[in-house]
Scaffold this motif. Structure first.
Motif, PDB file in Angstrom:
ATOM      1  N   CYS A 138      -2.549   4.753   4.849  1.00 44.10           N
ATOM      2  CA  CYS A 138      -1.680   3.638   5.212  1.00 44.10           C
ATOM      3  C   CYS A 138      -0.666   3.372   4.112  1.00 44.10           C
ATOM      4  O   CYS A 138      -1.009   3.374   2.924  1.00 44.10           O
ATOM      5  CB  CYS A 138      -2.533   2.384   5.450  1.00 44.10           C
ATOM      6  N   SER A 139       0.586   3.142   4.482  1.00 43.40           N
ATOM      7  CA  SER A 139       1.649   2.737   3.555  1.00 43.40           C
ATOM      8  C   SER A 139       2.403   1.575   4.177  1.00 43.40           C
ATOM      9  O   SER A 139       2.572   1.509   5.392  1.00 43.40           O
ATOM     10  CB  SER A 139       2.615   3.897   3.282  1.00 43.40           C
ATOM     11  N   GLY A 140       2.846   0.658   3.328  1.00 47.00           N
ATOM     12  CA  GLY A 140       3.611  -0.468   3.853  1.00 47.00           C
ATOM     13  C   GLY A 140       3.290  -1.745   3.117  1.00 47.00           C
ATOM     14  O   GLY A 140       2.750  -1.742   2.007  1.00 47.00           O
ATOM     15  N   SER A 141       3.647  -2.873   3.753  1.00 45.78           N
ATOM     16  CA  SER A 141       3.469  -4.186   3.134  1.00 45.78           C
ATOM     17  C   SER A 141       3.021  -5.179   4.187  1.00 45.78           C
ATOM     18  O   SER A 141       3.496  -5.143   5.328  1.00 45.78           O
ATOM     19  CB  SER A 141       4.786  -4.645   2.491  1.00 45.78           C
ATOM     20  N   LEU A 142       2.076  -6.060   3.809  1.00 47.37           N
ATOM     21  CA  LEU A 142       1.572  -7.092   4.715  1.00 47.37           C
ATOM     22  C   LEU A 142       1.884  -8.461   4.128  1.00 47.37           C
ATOM     23  O   LEU A 142       1.632  -8.708   2.940  1.00 47.37           O
ATOM     24  CB  LEU A 142       0.059  -6.946   4.913  1.00 47.37           C
ATOM     25  N   ASN A 143       2.433  -9.349   4.948  1.00 49.64           N
ATOM     26  CA  ASN A 143       2.785 -10.694   4.510  1.00 49.64           C
ATOM     27  C   ASN A 143       1.554 -11.593   4.600  1.00 49.64           C
ATOM     28  O   ASN A 143       1.033 -11.849   5.683  1.00 49.64           O
ATOM     29  CB  ASN A 143       3.909 -11.250   5.382  1.00 49.64           C
ATOM     30  N   LEU A 144       1.093 -12.097   3.463  1.00 50.60           N
ATOM     31  CA  LEU A 144      -0.113 -12.912   3.440  1.00 50.60           C
ATOM     32  C   LEU A 144       0.114 -14.322   3.971  1.00 50.60           C
ATOM     33  O   LEU A 144      -0.845 -15.081   4.142  1.00 50.60           O
ATOM     34  CB  LEU A 144      -0.669 -12.971   2.016  1.00 50.60           C
ATOM     35  N   SER A 145       1.378 -14.664   4.242  1.00 55.92           N
ATOM     36  CA  SER A 145       1.657 -15.965   4.856  1.00 55.92           C
ATOM     37  C   SER A 145       1.368 -15.946   6.355  1.00 55.92           C
ATOM     38  O   SER A 145       1.245 -16.995   6.990  1.00 55.92           O
ATOM     39  CB  SER A 145       3.117 -16.367   4.620  1.00 55.92           C
ATOM     40  N   LEU A 151      -8.494  -2.454   4.882  1.00 56.94           N
ATOM     41  CA  LEU A 151      -9.391  -3.298   5.666  1.00 56.94           C
ATOM     42  C   LEU A 151     -10.274  -4.163   4.774  1.00 56.94           C
ATOM     43  O   LEU A 151     -10.517  -5.341   5.076  1.00 56.94           O
ATOM     44  CB  LEU A 151     -10.251  -2.431   6.587  1.00 56.94           C
ATOM     45  N   ASP A 152     -10.763  -3.596   3.682  1.00 55.33           N
ATOM     46  CA  ASP A 152     -11.614  -4.365   2.778  1.00 55.33           C
ATOM     47  C   ASP A 152     -10.837  -5.505   2.125  1.00 55.33           C
ATOM     48  O   ASP A 152     -11.363  -6.607   1.930  1.00 55.33           O
ATOM     49  CB  ASP A 152     -12.216  -3.450   1.706  1.00 55.33           C
ATOM     50  N   LYS A 153      -9.579  -5.253   1.773  1.00 52.28           N
ATOM     51  CA  LYS A 153      -8.757  -6.306   1.184  1.00 52.28           C
ATOM     52  C   LYS A 153      -8.496  -7.431   2.194  1.00 52.28           C
ATOM     53  O   LYS A 153      -8.542  -8.620   1.851  1.00 52.28           O
ATOM     54  CB  LYS A 153      -7.438  -5.730   0.673  1.00 52.28           C
ATOM     55  N   PHE A 164       0.837  -1.191   0.000  1.00 50.10           N
ATOM     56  CA  PHE A 164       0.000   0.000   0.000  1.00 50.10           C
ATOM     57  C   PHE A 164       0.875   1.246   0.000  1.00 50.10           C
ATOM     58  O   PHE A 164       1.905   1.301   0.674  1.00 50.10           O
ATOM     59  CB  PHE A 164      -0.911   0.025   1.231  1.00 50.10           C
ATOM     60  N   ASP A 165       0.475   2.236  -0.746  1.00 44.66           N
ATOM     61  CA  ASP A 165       1.224   3.491  -0.849  1.00 44.66           C
ATOM     62  C   ASP A 165       0.288   4.654  -0.576  1.00 44.66           C
ATOM     63  O   ASP A 165      -0.445   5.090  -1.456  1.00 44.66           O
ATOM     64  CB  ASP A 165       1.859   3.613  -2.245  1.00 44.66           C
ATOM     65  N   ASN A 166       0.271   5.129   0.678  1.00 42.40           N
ATOM     66  CA  ASN A 166      -0.614   6.220   1.087  1.00 42.40           C
ATOM     67  C   ASN A 166      -2.064   5.918   0.715  1.00 42.40           C
ATOM     68  O   ASN A 166      -2.776   6.765   0.198  1.00 42.40           O
ATOM     69  CB  ASN A 166      -0.165   7.542   0.450  1.00 42.40           C
ATOM     70  N   GLU A 167      -2.488   4.697   1.010  1.00 40.28           N
ATOM     71  CA  GLU A 167      -3.825   4.233   0.650  1.00 40.28           C
ATOM     72  C   GLU A 167      -4.803   4.504   1.780  1.00 40.28           C
ATOM     73  O   GLU A 167      -4.428   4.538   2.956  1.00 40.28           O
ATOM     74  CB  GLU A 167      -3.773   2.735   0.365  1.00 40.28           C
ATOM     75  N   CYS A 168      -6.069   4.731   1.434  1.00 40.45           N
ATOM     76  CA  CYS A 168      -7.105   4.856   2.458  1.00 40.45           C
ATOM     77  C   CYS A 168      -7.169   3.553   3.260  1.00 40.45           C
ATOM     78  O   CYS A 168      -7.142   2.457   2.691  1.00 40.45           O
ATOM     79  CB  CYS A 168      -8.465   5.130   1.818  1.00 40.45           C
ATOM     80  N   ALA A 188     -15.806  -4.124  10.612  1.00 43.22           N
ATOM     81  CA  ALA A 188     -16.780  -3.079  10.947  1.00 43.22           C
ATOM     82  C   ALA A 188     -16.021  -1.844  11.419  1.00 43.22           C
ATOM     83  O   ALA A 188     -15.312  -1.888  12.427  1.00 43.22           O
ATOM     84  CB  ALA A 188     -17.733  -3.566  12.030  1.00 43.22           C
ATOM     85  N   TYR A 189     -16.155  -0.750  10.675  1.00 38.24           N
ATOM     86  CA  TYR A 189     -15.430   0.472  11.021  1.00 38.24           C
ATOM     87  C   TYR A 189     -16.244   1.679  10.551  1.00 38.24           C
ATOM     88  O   TYR A 189     -17.121   1.571   9.695  1.00 38.24           O
ATOM     89  CB  TYR A 189     -14.038   0.482  10.366  1.00 38.24           C
ATOM     90  N   ASN A 190     -15.933   2.846  11.135  1.00 40.94           N
ATOM     91  CA  ASN A 190     -16.654   4.063  10.763  1.00 40.94           C
ATOM     92  C   ASN A 190     -15.826   4.896   9.781  1.00 40.94           C
ATOM     93  O   ASN A 190     -14.710   4.514   9.395  1.00 40.94           O
ATOM     94  CB  ASN A 190     -17.024   4.885  12.004  1.00 40.94           C
ATOM     95  N   ALA A 191     -16.375   6.032   9.390  1.00 45.25           N
ATOM     96  CA  ALA A 191     -15.721   6.887   8.389  1.00 45.25           C
ATOM     97  C   ALA A 191     -14.380   7.408   8.882  1.00 45.25           C
ATOM     98  O   ALA A 191     -13.437   7.577   8.089  1.00 45.25           O
ATOM     99  CB  ALA A 191     -16.645   8.049   8.025  1.00 45.25           C
ATOM    100  N   GLU A 192     -14.269   7.676  10.180  1.00 46.44           N
ATOM    101  CA  GLU A 192     -13.013   8.190  10.726  1.00 46.44           C
ATOM    102  C   GLU A 192     -11.883   7.173  10.552  1.00 46.44           C
ATOM    103  O   GLU A 192     -10.757   7.519  10.173  1.00 46.44           O
ATOM    104  CB  GLU A 192     -13.187   8.523  12.210  1.00 46.44           C
ATOM    105  N   VAL A 193     -12.185   5.909  10.797  1.00 45.00           N
ATOM    106  CA  VAL A 193     -11.196   4.851  10.618  1.00 45.00           C
ATOM    107  C   VAL A 193     -10.860   4.699   9.135  1.00 45.00           C
ATOM    108  O   VAL A 193      -9.695   4.619   8.741  1.00 45.00           O
ATOM    109  CB  VAL A 193     -11.713   3.514  11.183  1.00 45.00           C
ATOM    110  N   GLY A 194     -11.867   4.669   8.304  1.00 41.09           N
ATOM    111  CA  GLY A 194     -11.654   4.466   6.875  1.00 41.09           C
ATOM    112  C   GLY A 194     -10.845   5.559   6.214  1.00 41.09           C
ATOM    113  O   GLY A 194     -10.161   5.326   5.214  1.00 41.09           O
ATOM    114  N   ALA A 195     -10.890   6.769   6.762  1.00 45.20           N
ATOM    115  CA  ALA A 195     -10.196   7.910   6.163  1.00 45.20           C
ATOM    116  C   ALA A 195      -8.706   7.949   6.497  1.00 45.20           C
ATOM    117  O   ALA A 195      -7.958   8.729   5.902  1.00 45.20           O
ATOM    118  CB  ALA A 195     -10.862   9.208   6.597  1.00 45.20           C
TER     119      ALA A 195
END
Length: 399
Positions: free
Chosen positions: A361-368, A339-341, A330-334, A351-358
């Motif tokens: 986020c940048s970085g990488s998550l290991n799917l393993s 969370l949806d991914k 992710f590169d400066n992604e909402c 389950a989250y509100n607009a404040e959380v969704g806004a």
């Protein structure tokens, strides 16, 4: 069920009624009983209901839901022909003839040659298994099931149609067509089911390569036809289509179809999600959505489709295809996108509100990593708290 009196409803009013449309597309014992009671002894309503159903049946199977624009365009088309009342009267004397005329008037507006062919709906009618699976599963045309225990499975078909799973040949008899009651030969299909938190790889007999993400179902024919290649996707895939000018490749989903000759692109089309998307890596694709819009994408463009509208913009494609290599980047992604991914991948609603969704986020998550480890990592870098409930995960901003 909410009781409502449809005694004096016309066909036009029925086609604008959400409960009637729902009863037609997804009938239940209660709704069937309701309409039997409503039409009992009411000859006029019975004919209005039948007239509305004839119109609905003239619309492609895949077009399950009417938007307000669809309703307006439908009746505008009928009004322009100035034949609706004539057709309705004619229906009294000949249901079959009226059906033919209605299809010419209404069906001609919705159908294109692309949607008119039987095979385009046959693959969509393949039923998803009733029960969820915990391991990767291959469902063969004869409904025989092959469970694949390996974490990242590789299924490869040779040009002759021989199947290898993780380099081991699987001796399974395959039939490419099935004969119906009329003696016609119909293609038969296999299904690859990938459950939550797992991924798979599928190479088809034509040489096309498909990376299959978690919570995804891919339907494909045992052998492709001579004039086209076609698969159906509910979920997310990355695909590298083997070039074949004589046989265009079609990726079908519930809300859109992608038509190509040879290219690389990502498709995210989870039936449960409000938005579907296509990200083109190379080549060119034609995207047709269920609201009849058509778009052509260039490399590095992402088409998103939701709530009847289409949006196309330039993106960094690596952020959308890195999952095939085991990472979400992710590169400066909402944060809502992140969370949806994760929800799609781990199969757990967020389950989250607009404040959380806004949040960004940048970085990488290991799917393993398992879900708990991923959430703990996010808590250490983001100003949020996760609470795992039975049916969902609650996400709130840290106090």
């Amino acid at each position: 069920m909410e009781k409502k009196d449809y005694t004096n409803y016309s066909a036009e009013q029925l086609l604008e009624d959400d409960f009637f449309l729902e009863s037609f597309s997804k009938p239940t014992p209660d709704s069937l009983s309701f309409w039997v009671d409503q039409t009992r002894g009411n000859e006029v309503l019975t004919k209005e209901v039948a007239y509305a159903k004839i119109i609905l049946r003239s619309i492609p199977y895949r077009k399950r839901i009417f938007s307000s624009d669809d309703k307006e365009l439908l009746w505008m088309r009928i009004s322009e022909t100035n034949h609706r009342k004539h057709l309705f009267r004619y229906w009294y004397s000949s249901v079959a003839a009226a059906a033919v005329l209605l299809i010419l008037v209404v069906g001609g507006f919705y159908y294109t040659d692309y949607y008119a062919k039987d095979n385009l709906t046959a693959i969509e009618r393949v039923q998803r298994p009733e029960h969820s699976v915990e391991t990767i599963q291959l469902i063969l045309a004869d409904e025989k099931k092959v469970n694949i225990e390996e974490e990242d499975s590789r299924l490869q078909y040779s040009k002759k149609g021989e199947l290898h799973i993780n380099t081991q040949k699987v001796d399974i008899p395959q039939k490419s067509t099935d004969t119906n009651k009329q003696g016609q030969k119909n293609p038969v299909y296999n299904q690859l089911i990938v459950p939550a938190a797992k991924r798979s790889f599928l190479e088809l007999a034509d040489g096309s390569k498909i990376w299959v993400n978690a919570n995804t179902r891919v339907v494909y024919p045992v052998t492709f036809e001579n004039k086209k290649r076609e698969i159906y996707v509910d979920g997310e895939i990355y695909i590298e289509v083997f070039p074949d000018k004589e046989r265009p490749f079609i990726v079908k989903s519930e809300k859109m179809d992608i038509r190509v000759l040879g290219t690389k692109f990502n498709v995210s089309a989870y039936a449960a999600n409000k938005e579907s998307s296509v990200v083109l890596v190379s080549g060119k694709v034609n995207v047709q959505t269920d609201n009849r819009s058509e778009s052509v994408l260039e490399p590095s463009e992402r088409l998103s489709y939701g709530k009847g509208s289409t949006d196309i913009k330039k993106v960094n494609v690596e952020n959308y295809i890195s999952w095939k290599d085991g990472f979400y980047t992710f590169d400066n992604e909402c944060f809502s996108i992140v969370l949806d991914k994760l929800s799609d991948y781990y199969g757990k609603k967020m389950a989250y509100n607009a404040e959380v969704g806004a949040l960004r986020c940048s970085g990488s998550l290991n799917l393993s990593d398992d879900m708990v480890k991923v959430l703990n990592g996010l808590e250490s870098t983001m100003p949020v708290n996760f609470t795992i409930e039975r049916e969902y995960i609650s996400v709130i901003v840290k106090p």
